[in-house]
Structure formats: C-alpha cells, structure tokens
Design a protein around this motif. Structure first.
Motif, PDB file in Angstrom:
ATOM      1  N   THR A   8       0.841  -1.192   0.000  1.00 46.06           N
ATOM      2  CA  THR A   8       0.000   0.000   0.000  1.00 46.06           C
ATOM      3  C   THR A   8       0.873   1.237   0.000  1.00 46.06           C
ATOM      4  OG1 THR A   8      -1.632  -1.174   1.306  1.00 46.06           O
ATOM      5  CG2 THR A   8      -1.820   1.205   1.247  1.00 46.06           C
ATOM      6  N   ILE A  23       3.852   0.167   3.142  1.00 42.76           N
ATOM      7  CA  ILE A  23       3.754  -0.917   4.114  1.00 42.76           C
ATOM      8  C   ILE A  23       3.692  -2.209   3.311  1.00 42.76           C
ATOM      9  CG2 ILE A  23       2.353  -2.014   5.894  1.00 42.76           C
ATOM     10  CD1 ILE A  23       1.201   0.643   6.556  1.00 42.76           C
ATOM     11  N   LEU A  31      -5.750  -5.390   6.138  1.00 33.99           N
ATOM     12  CA  LEU A  31      -5.068  -4.291   6.804  1.00 33.99           C
ATOM     13  C   LEU A  31      -5.612  -2.986   6.268  1.00 33.99           C
ATOM     14  CD1 LEU A  31      -2.704  -3.025   8.465  1.00 33.99           C
ATOM     15  CD2 LEU A  31      -1.335  -3.271   6.420  1.00 33.99           C
ATOM     16  N   ALA A  33      -4.436   0.609   6.169  1.00 36.03           N
ATOM     17  CA  ALA A  33      -3.289   1.485   6.429  1.00 36.03           C
ATOM     18  C   ALA A  33      -3.771   2.915   6.663  1.00 36.03           C
ATOM     19  CB  ALA A  33      -2.325   1.436   5.259  1.00 36.03           C
ATOM     20  N   ASN A  34      -3.277   3.529   7.731  1.00 38.60           N
ATOM     21  CA  ASN A  34      -3.655   4.892   8.070  1.00 38.60           C
ATOM     22  C   ASN A  34      -2.564   5.504   8.942  1.00 38.60           C
ATOM     23  OD1 ASN A  34      -5.322   7.136   8.004  1.00 38.60           O
ATOM     24  ND2 ASN A  34      -6.455   6.534   9.809  1.00 38.60           N
ATOM     25  N   ASN A  52       1.394   5.863  13.423  1.00 41.04           N
ATOM     26  CA  ASN A  52       0.715   4.764  12.758  1.00 41.04           C
ATOM     27  C   ASN A  52      -0.611   4.503  13.466  1.00 41.04           C
ATOM     28  OD1 ASN A  52      -0.098   2.409  11.531  1.00 41.04           O
ATOM     29  ND2 ASN A  52       1.705   1.245  12.078  1.00 41.04           N
ATOM     30  N   SER A  54      -2.896   2.487  11.824  1.00 43.72           N
ATOM     31  CA  SER A  54      -3.417   1.393  11.009  1.00 43.72           C
ATOM     32  C   SER A  54      -4.157   0.387  11.878  1.00 43.72           C
ATOM     33  CB  SER A  54      -2.280   0.686  10.280  1.00 43.72           C
ATOM     34  OG  SER A  54      -1.607   1.584   9.432  1.00 43.72           O
ATOM     35  N   ILE A  58      -1.515  -5.987  11.779  1.00 46.16           N
ATOM     36  CA  ILE A  58      -0.290  -5.246  11.437  1.00 46.16           C
ATOM     37  C   ILE A  58       0.957  -5.903  12.017  1.00 46.16           C
ATOM     38  CG2 ILE A  58      -1.475  -3.039  11.154  1.00 46.16           C
ATOM     39  CD1 ILE A  58      -0.375  -2.233  13.891  1.00 46.16           C
ATOM     40  N   ALA A  61       4.345  -6.233  10.029  1.00 48.32           N
ATOM     41  CA  ALA A  61       4.383  -5.219   8.972  1.00 48.32           C
ATOM     42  C   ALA A  61       5.780  -4.615   8.894  1.00 48.32           C
ATOM     43  CB  ALA A  61       3.350  -4.120   9.231  1.00 48.32           C
ATOM     44  N   TYR A  63       7.917  -1.248   7.391  1.00 47.50           N
ATOM     45  CA  TYR A  63       7.674   0.139   7.005  1.00 47.50           C
ATOM     46  C   TYR A  63       8.870   0.700   6.260  1.00 47.50           C
ATOM     47  CZ  TYR A  63       4.085  -0.525  10.481  1.00 47.50           C
ATOM     48  OH  TYR A  63       3.023  -1.014  11.181  1.00 47.50           O
TER      49      TYR A  63
END
Length: 83
Positions: A8, A23, A31, A33-34, A52, A54, A58, A61, A63
């Motif tokens: 993403t 990510i 997931l 993502a935010n 983060n 998200s 996760i 994950a 990054y």
C-alpha cells in the motif's frame, strides 16, 4: 487460505512536503493502512511526527518511509525534520 501480499502506498502533502509511505506484509486478515501527522505546516526547521493508526493485522508489517528530503525511516512512528 493463502496469505495475501499487501503493498500500500499513501502520500501525505504537508505544505511543500510529500512523504511517501509503503507498508509491505503478508496477511491473512485485511489491513487498513492509516497514518496521522502532528503538523501540516510551519516554519523551518519543521519537525513532523508521524503516528501509525493502522488497523487490522499489522503484526509483522514492514515500514519504509521516504520523506522526500533525502531521509528515510523503517520505524512505524517516525519523525522527520524539513528545512
């Protein structure tokens, strides 16, 4: 069920700043993502903290942040200084 590979990209525009976020992880659950920033503009040098927020699976994950100023990070909640 086979794991799903998620890649993403999210871009935040902060005044004259673009921070790219990627990510990548293998997930069995979806997931979302935010990310949140504590500042969207200001005078230089400007320190921006990324948080983060998200949701979903996760764990595991990875990054990779590219702040567009020559600096990168692999932290889930990095900070960057923009001059």
């Amino acid at each position: 069920m086979l794991p799903v590979l998620l890649n993403t990209q999210i871009k935040y525009a902060l005044a004259c700043l673009i921070a790219g976020v990627i990510i990548s992880t293998s997930l069995n659950a979806q997931l979302q993502a935010n990310f949140r920033v504590d500042k969207t503009g200001g005078c230089t040098p400007l320190t921006v903290n990324f948080t983060n927020t998200s949701t979903g699976n996760i764990s595991g994950a990875m990054y990779r942040w590219d702040f567009g100023n020559g600096n990168t990070s692999t932290l889930p909640n990095p900070a960057a200084i923009f001059i």
